[in-house]
Design a protein around this motif. Structure first.
Motif, PDB file in Angstrom:
ATOM      1  N   ASN A 692      27.221  -6.801  46.704  1.00 24.11           N
ATOM      2  CA  ASN A 692      26.391  -6.438  45.560  1.00 24.11           C
ATOM      3  C   ASN A 692      24.937  -6.798  45.833  1.00 24.11           C
ATOM      4  O   ASN A 692      24.637  -7.825  46.454  1.00 24.11           O
ATOM      5  N   ASN A 694      21.474  -7.102  43.420  1.00 25.26           N
ATOM      6  CA  ASN A 694      21.002  -7.100  42.044  1.00 25.26           C
ATOM      7  C   ASN A 694      19.481  -7.140  42.030  1.00 25.26           C
ATOM      8  O   ASN A 694      18.866  -7.913  42.761  1.00 25.26           O
ATOM      9  N   ASN A 696      16.423  -7.619  39.219  1.00 21.94           N
ATOM     10  CA  ASN A 696      16.140  -7.984  37.833  1.00 21.94           C
ATOM     11  C   ASN A 696      14.630  -8.144  37.697  1.00 21.94           C
ATOM     12  O   ASN A 696      14.025  -8.979  38.360  1.00 21.94           O
ATOM     13  N   THR A 714      17.342  -3.969  34.906  1.00 23.72           N
ATOM     14  CA  THR A 714      18.367  -4.508  35.795  1.00 23.72           C
ATOM     15  C   THR A 714      19.056  -3.373  36.529  1.00 23.72           C
ATOM     16  O   THR A 714      19.430  -2.357  35.925  1.00 23.72           O
ATOM     17  N   ASP A 715      19.231  -3.565  37.838  1.00 22.77           N
ATOM     18  CA  ASP A 715      19.966  -2.635  38.688  1.00 22.77           C
ATOM     19  C   ASP A 715      21.000  -3.418  39.489  1.00 22.77           C
ATOM     20  O   ASP A 715      20.712  -4.520  39.967  1.00 22.77           O
ATOM     21  N   ASN A 716      22.174  -2.843  39.646  1.00 23.10           N
ATOM     22  CA  ASN A 716      23.158  -3.381  40.569  1.00 23.10           C
ATOM     23  C   ASN A 716      23.540  -2.278  41.545  1.00 23.10           C
ATOM     24  O   ASN A 716      23.797  -1.137  41.145  1.00 23.10           O
ATOM     25  N   TYR A 717      23.575  -2.626  42.819  1.00 19.98           N
ATOM     26  CA  TYR A 717      23.825  -1.650  43.876  1.00 19.98           C
ATOM     27  C   TYR A 717      25.037  -2.064  44.702  1.00 19.98           C
ATOM     28  O   TYR A 717      25.345  -3.249  44.844  1.00 19.98           O
ATOM     29  N   LYS A 735      25.334   1.058  41.188  1.00 19.81           N
ATOM     30  CA  LYS A 735      26.572   0.793  40.448  1.00 19.81           C
ATOM     31  C   LYS A 735      26.330   0.945  38.949  1.00 19.81           C
ATOM     32  O   LYS A 735      27.057   1.633  38.246  1.00 19.81           O
TER      33      LYS A 735
END
Length: 749
Positions: A692, A694, A696, A714-717, A735
């Motif tokens: 993952n 992240n 922020n 916020t991004d999660n990849y 994600k």
């Protein structure tokens, strides 16, 4: 091995002559009188009110030596009116040329990396709990709650104002602390008080009262006395309403869920029942402004601990969350309302009944989660504490977690009907601050139910296997550190609203350290510390032990170098994947032995460019090896920009089926502080173990004291686009993504 219960009773009766001794720095007294003129916060102390105030000066040096007066001069004055207590500090510069040293204008900065002035108030003069306020040389604020005699919780936030003005030979700060912001007992005209100054260019830390170098300047046992000309005025009706409104957009790419909008609103309220007893209320709270947790590479067999940062739980929160030990906590507030579980409402009554009695009562109601079948739950906690001797106390706690409408729960093996804990503890703290310790006993109560799927049902009610007892004693002087601790946690002990990552063990640990204090050299202190820990299973057989020898060198420049060597033995009590990635496991009963060594270095904080590194190399599970290298870099364009980056690399070599495994953990951070009320923080974390990344980014505008606008992105990849069926350019694929705008306002009635 059975730990002697009689030891606990002997420990509870432990008495040292210093327990009843007079307060050590009683002779350091500062008289505070009502202001003779209005006080204007402008970075000047020319007003008649300041000129008439008594001056606290001639500070003592704490570091690099604690046997002489400070070389860098600081003058402090205090006064008050019907609404505020005021403080001014004139911080003269030392004989080392150059500008002041600060990280940024962000609140609650790191003490060791900023030229700063801080003061500590023990408003009950009980040497246990209090408040701390301060600023760095650029005007960034610091505030927190003091607990356990001198530890500071900087996550606490409240209303107060300050101004800092810089001159060629000094900086001057002024503060106004509303009486409504702090808690104190009606009629008390003596408060504990102390002032602390850090000047990094001269590497001098100083204190108004004399404090030995091994203690923090926040030690409430070592404060002087603030003597009021009359008892502080009562703040009158003290009710604060803190509404919030939140709107946002979220999209879940991983589960092909389109963009969703959200709107939420709620209210917190703070009602001062008395000037020392506070009622907190919350309806539909939201905690989206909480900082993102620092990720770690987790190679531990047990659950990791992350501290509470949510404002509602913080004031007087130590009475709840610090009952017990670091790994034996009957109550841990982060169990409430995280992981998508909504909090409907809650109430908490906490504070001082008088100088000797302290109370905390909390009740929180959460909603159910239909996706997992989790029922609505109620969390009720009661804590009562009685001071004994000079600074020690006896406390009791009752915790009840109960599922509402439990009879309608379809899968009763996942969720319990109730879980309760009842405990008592004695906290030892000598008047001279040299002796500290604790003894505790806790019993849990739960209905008869399977502990885990496939296990036989057992009752945790009323049996010795559902109890905890533990005790420790520590002696900490200028040169010696000596401590010992015992723990016993029953196999069936459960604390569903607490943090107890390991059950069914007995533990013995000891620490012995010595510090050399050379004079006239570039080394401030150095010395060895030996720690040894042994775990035993319920049958009394050894399951783990670790012995670690560490040598620490602290340089006068404030850089620190450490080197260590350790031996470990682990007999697994349950299957364990040594890579913690869900792969094959080592079997229960497998024995592992290894030796490892490591180093750690942190550079001096005075430089614009700072760095640190650590290393670990040696054995690991299954006769394997593990190499860990970490590095931290920082650069500041003071006072507006702070850049930081951290990286951790793990190289694990094991026999098949695991083979060779590597993990990277990378976390750059960018802080832009336009003013001391407007911040931009961007934090990126890439965790290869969790697959993952992240991102922020948060903008915070404090448009009024304790009132904010937040804009959070916020991004999660995921590192492999094929795993989520998305063909997105680049190495990472999205994600989920969220954008949140939040408004809060602190309104005093």
């Amino acid at each position: 091995m059975k730990l002697p219960v009689s030891f606990l009773f002997a420990y509870l009766l432990l008495s040292h002559s210093s327990l009843l001794a007079q307060k050590k720095n009683e002779s350091y007294q500062l008289h505070i009188s009502r202001a003779t003129s209005p006080v204007v916060l402008d970075g000047s102390v020319d007003e008649p009110a300041w000129q008439a105030a008594e001056v606290a000066s001639d500070f003592w040096m704490v570091l690099p030596m604690d046997t002489s007066r400070a070389k860098v001069r600081t003058d402090v004055r205090m006064t008050y009116d019907e609404h505020n207590v005021y403080l001014s500090a004139v911080c003269f510069l030392g004989d080392v040329p150059g500008p002041y040293i600060v990280e940024s204008l962000r609140r609650d900065w790191s003490f060791s990396k900023n030229d700063n002035f801080i003061f500590f108030m023990d408003t009950f003069d009980d040497q246990t709990n209090g408040f701390t306020f301060g600023t760095n040389a650029a005007g960034a604020q610091w505030d927190g709650l003091l607990y356990e005699g001198g530890k500071a919780n900087l996550s606490w936030d409240n209303k107060w104002t300050s101004v800092v003005k810089n001159y060629s030979d000094r900086y001057v700060l002024e503060m106004a602390i509303p009486f409504k912001t702090i808690r104190y007992k009606k009629g008390i005209s003596r408060w504990g008080i102390n002032f602390s100054r850090l000047d990094l260019k001269t590497t001098e830390k100083s204190s108004w009262t004399p404090i030995q170098r091994q203690f923090p300047t926040a030690s409430l046992a070592l404060t002087g006395v603030l003597i009021w000309d009359q008892p502080p005025p009562q703040p009158g009706p003290n009710i604060s309403l803190i509404p919030y409104a939140l709107s946002g957009l979220t999209r879940d790419y991983q589960n092909n869920i389109d963009t969703k909008g959200r709107f939420n609103a709620g209210l917190d309220a703070k009602v001062a029942v008395t000037s020392s007893l506070n009622l907190d209320l919350t309806v539909n709270p939201d905690f989206s402004q909480v900082d993102v947790d620092q990720q770690v590479t987790n190679l531990d067999r047990y659950e990791l601990f992350f501290p509470e940062k949510r404002q509602f739980f913080l004031e007087n929160g130590d009475q709840f969350t610090n009952f017990g030990y670091a790994t034996i906590r009957p109550f841990f507030s982060r169990r409430i309302g995280l992981g998508g579980v909504p909090i409907r409402f809650g109430a908490r009554l906490s504070g001082k009944l008088n100088k000797d009695w302290r109370i905390g009562i909390m009740d929180m109601q959460t909603g159910g989660v239909s996706e997992t079948g989790l029922p609505a739950q109620n969390f009720a906690v009661m804590a009562l504490q009685r001071r004994v001797f000079a600074r020690s106390n006896i406390g009791i706690m009752f915790v009840n977690k109960e599922s509402m409408g439990y009879e309608s729960v379809s899968n009763k093996t996942l969720y319990s009907h109730y879980n309760r804990n009842l405990g008592v503890e004695y906290n030892l703290a000598s008047a001279n601050n040299l002796w500290t310790g604790k003894a505790m006993y806790v019993q849990s109560f739960s209905p008869t139910q399977p502990l885990n799927p496939g296990q036989e049902a057992s009752s945790a009610t009323g049996s010795g296997a559902s109890a905890v007892y533990a005790a420790n004693l520590q002696y900490f002087s200028r040169k010696w550190l000596i401590s010992g601790q015992i723990e016993s946690v029953g196999e069936n002990y459960t604390a569903e609203a607490g943090y107890v990552p390991r059950r069914g063990y007995e533990r013995v640990l000891g620490t012995l350290g010595y510090t050399f204090l050379p004079t006239g050299s570039g080394i401030l202190s150095h010395g060895p510390t030996l720690n040894s820990t042994y775990f035993f299973d319920p049958a009394g057989r050894q399951s783990d032990n670790e012995s670690l020898l560490n040598y620490t060198v602290t340089f006068r420049s404030k850089s620190v170098l450490q080197a260590w060597v350790a031996t470990d033995y682990v007999r697994l009590l349950q299957p364990f994947d040594p890579t913690n990635t869900g792969r094959e496991t080592l079997a229960t009963g497998v024995e592992n032995n290894w030796t490892a060594w490591g180093t750690e270095f942190d550079s001096k904080p005075q430089s614009l460019f700072t760095y640190g590194f650590s290393s670990r190399y040696g054995g690991y599970y299954a006769n394997g090896t593990r190499l860990n290298l970490t590095a931290d870099l920082g650069y500041r364009f003071q006072p507006y920009v702070s850049l930081a980056a951290s990286a951790s690399y793990n190289d694990i070599r094991l026999p098949q089926p695991w083979g060779h495994t590597t993990f990277w953990l990378v976390g750059p951070r960018f802080d832009l502080t336009v003013t001391n009320t407007l911040y931009l923080t961007t934090f990126v974390q890439y965790n290869e173990q969790q697959k993952n990344m992240n991102v922020n980014a948060r903008v915070q505008w404090r448009y009024k004291p304790a009132s904010d606008f937040f804009l959070v992105y916020t991004d999660n990849y995921l590192p492999n686009s094929a795993q989520i069926g998305q063909d997105v350019p680049g190495f990472f694929s999205v994600k989920n993504r969220a954008l949140v705008l939040k408004w809060t306002y602190w309104w005093n009635l």
